[in-house]
Design a protein around this motif. Structure first.
Motif, PDB file in Angstrom:
ATOM      1  N   ASN A  90      -5.105  -9.718 -22.210  1.00 26.96           N
ATOM      2  CA  ASN A  90      -5.613  -8.996 -22.967  1.00 26.96           C
ATOM      3  C   ASN A  90      -5.692  -8.928 -24.699  1.00 26.96           C
ATOM      4  OD1 ASN A  90      -6.115  -6.574 -20.673  1.00 26.96           O
ATOM      5  ND2 ASN A  90      -4.749  -6.314 -21.126  1.00 26.96           N
ATOM      6  N   ASP A 114     -15.000 -16.040 -20.279  1.00 25.38           N
ATOM      7  CA  ASP A 114     -15.069 -14.759 -20.842  1.00 25.38           C
ATOM      8  C   ASP A 114     -14.684 -14.050 -19.434  1.00 25.38           C
ATOM      9  OD1 ASP A 114     -15.882 -13.854 -23.568  1.00 25.38           O
ATOM     10  OD2 ASP A 114     -17.779 -13.520 -23.648  1.00 25.38           O
ATOM     11  N   ASN A 142     -11.500 -15.116 -18.731  1.00 23.12           N
ATOM     12  CA  ASN A 142     -10.397 -13.618 -18.787  1.00 23.12           C
ATOM     13  C   ASN A 142     -10.621 -12.818 -18.491  1.00 23.12           C
ATOM     14  OD1 ASN A 142     -10.121 -11.993 -22.128  1.00 23.12           O
ATOM     15  ND2 ASN A 142      -8.465 -13.807 -21.451  1.00 23.12           N
ATOM     16  N   ALA A 143     -11.744 -12.404 -17.709  1.00 21.13           N
ATOM     17  CA  ALA A 143     -11.505 -10.961 -16.792  1.00 21.13           C
ATOM     18  C   ALA A 143     -10.931 -10.721 -16.088  1.00 21.13           C
ATOM     19  CB  ALA A 143     -13.365 -10.626 -17.086  1.00 21.13           C
ATOM     20  N   LYS A 144     -11.212 -11.997 -14.791  1.00 16.95           N
ATOM     21  CA  LYS A 144      -9.950 -12.195 -13.713  1.00 16.95           C
ATOM     22  C   LYS A 144      -8.778 -12.487 -14.460  1.00 16.95           C
ATOM     23  CE  LYS A 144     -13.827 -14.476 -11.726  1.00 16.95           C
ATOM     24  NZ  LYS A 144     -13.981 -15.573 -10.689  1.00 16.95           N
ATOM     25  N   GLN A 183      -7.595  -8.520 -15.276  1.00 14.21           N
ATOM     26  CA  GLN A 183      -7.572  -8.518 -13.253  1.00 14.21           C
ATOM     27  C   GLN A 183      -5.996  -8.427 -13.292  1.00 14.21           C
ATOM     28  OE1 GLN A 183     -10.362  -8.911 -11.239  1.00 14.21           O
ATOM     29  NE2 GLN A 183     -10.691  -6.551 -10.331  1.00 14.21           N
TER      30      GLN A 183
END
Length: 64
Positions: free
Chosen positions: A7, A45, A48-50, A53
């Motif tokens: 994050n 991106d 990073n989102a994975k 999560q």
């Protein structure tokens, strides 16, 4: 050892000289250097989102 919180990760500047070789792997007759930098940014991106999560799931599990 706890991994770094994704994050807080900052997207690299894929248009910088540090990523020149990576951009060269993507450039061709239809993809120029700027587009290659955008592609790398989009891929970052997505990853990073994975990572976020997975991080959030792990934090929730550890809090139980």
């Amino acid at each position: 050892m706890q991994a770094e919180d994704p994050n807080l990760a900052t997207r690299p500047d894929f248009s910088s000289e540090d990523f020149r070789d990576a951009r060269l792997q993507l450039t061709n007759d239809t993809v120029d250097d700027d587009q290659a930098a955008r592609i790398l940014g989009t891929l970052w991106d997505i990853q990073n989102a994975k990572d976020i999560q997975r991080w959030n799931t792990r934090q929730e599990e550890e809090a139980q």
